[in-house]
Design a protein around this motif. Structure first.
Motif, PDB file in Angstrom:
ATOM      1  N   SER A   1       0.829  -1.202   0.000  1.00 52.73           N
ATOM      2  CA  SER A   1       0.000   0.000   0.000  1.00 52.73           C
ATOM      3  C   SER A   1       0.869   1.259   0.000  1.00 52.73           C
ATOM      4  O   SER A   1       0.581   2.220  -0.730  1.00 52.73           O
TER       5      SER A   1
ATOM      6  N   GLU B   1       1.148   4.157  -2.897  1.00 48.49           N
ATOM      7  CA  GLU B   1       0.998   5.590  -2.609  1.00 48.49           C
ATOM      8  C   GLU B   1       2.159   6.383  -3.218  1.00 48.49           C
ATOM      9  O   GLU B   1       1.955   7.469  -3.765  1.00 48.49           O
TER      10      GLU B   1
ATOM     11  N   ALA C   1       1.792   6.032  -7.251  1.00 45.32           N
ATOM     12  CA  ALA C   1       0.483   6.274  -7.868  1.00 45.32           C
ATOM     13  C   ALA C   1       0.526   7.391  -8.906  1.00 45.32           C
ATOM     14  O   ALA C   1      -0.102   7.289  -9.972  1.00 45.32           O
TER      15      ALA C   1
ATOM     16  N   ARG D   1      -3.014   2.089 -12.271  1.00 50.77           N
ATOM     17  CA  ARG D   1      -3.460   2.527 -10.948  1.00 50.77           C
ATOM     18  C   ARG D   1      -4.722   1.753 -10.549  1.00 50.77           C
ATOM     19  O   ARG D   1      -4.832   1.258  -9.426  1.00 50.77           O
TER      20      ARG D   1
ATOM     21  N   ARG E   1      -3.780  -1.916  -9.700  1.00 48.44           N
ATOM     22  CA  ARG E   1      -3.087  -2.044  -8.409  1.00 48.44           C
ATOM     23  C   ARG E   1      -4.047  -1.780  -7.250  1.00 48.44           C
ATOM     24  O   ARG E   1      -3.961  -2.460  -6.224  1.00 48.44           O
ATOM     25  N   GLN E   2      -4.948  -0.818  -7.433  1.00 45.88           N
ATOM     26  CA  GLN E   2      -5.940  -0.552  -6.379  1.00 45.88           C
ATOM     27  C   GLN E   2      -6.825  -1.771  -6.168  1.00 45.88           C
ATOM     28  O   GLN E   2      -7.084  -2.162  -5.031  1.00 45.88           O
ATOM     29  N   LYS E   3      -7.282  -2.367  -7.246  1.00 41.47           N
ATOM     30  CA  LYS E   3      -8.126  -3.565  -7.151  1.00 41.47           C
ATOM     31  C   LYS E   3      -7.360  -4.689  -6.467  1.00 41.47           C
ATOM     32  O   LYS E   3      -7.906  -5.389  -5.607  1.00 41.47           O
TER      33      LYS E   3
END
Length: 170
Positions: A74, A78, A81, A89, A92-94
């Motif tokens: 995470s 950050e 991103a 993006r 990677r968020q999923k």
């Protein structure tokens, strides 16, 4: 005359009841056992705790490692991103959301399993303690042993006797 005789009989009867109840109350023995102290201080409770720690240590370490990995991923996301494309993006968020969901599920399962096993172990300690409480009560001729109360005069607390008996019963 009849009323006076009945009053005297009633007074005598009440006096006998009060005297009898007072004499009986002096023979009535009450004790109290603090189960929280038994769970903290009895050797069998300490052994149960050590057994649980050993039994769940590997899973707890795996869970902590997974949490550390998730946190690092995470933080990396950050930092990176701003340089990622919209598609990267989103992907990677999923992935982070899926990993977090899996982590939460494993943590919940771990906690449920730990609580279930802890309850089993504590119930075994409590069953054993209750048998010892009954033995102490019979040997020392207690009429009533309480395990929960709002207030107990310390002179009625027999927890130390029960813990000593539990510890020596091994």
């Amino acid at each position: 005359m009849k009323k006076t005789f009945s009053r005297h009989c009633l007074a005598l009867a009440l006096g006998a009841l009060v005297f009898g109840a007072q004499a009986q109350a002096e023979d009535f023995r009450v004790g109290f056992v603090n189960t929280d102290r038994i769970f903290r201080e009895a050797n069998s409770a300490k052994q149960a705790q050590a057994k649980l720690e050993q039994e769940f240590a590997r899973r707890e370490k795996e869970l902590n490692d997974l949490g550390t990995t998730l946190k690092a991923a995470s933080e990396k996301f950050e930092r990176e991103a701003a340089t990622l494309s919209e598609a990267q993006r989103g992907q990677r968020q999923k992935s982070l959301v899926d990993q977090d969901r899996e982590f939460q599920r494993k943590r919940r399962e771990f906690q449920e399993d730990l609580n279930a096993r802890k309850n089993e172990e504590l119930q075994a300690v409590l069953d054993r303690a209750n048998r010892v409480v009954k033995q102490v009560a019979e040997q020392e001729k207690y009429d009533l042993i309480l395990q929960e109360a709002v207030y107990i005069n310390p002179k009625h607390d027999i927890t130390d006797k029960v813990i000593r008996a539990l510890n020596s019963a091994r």
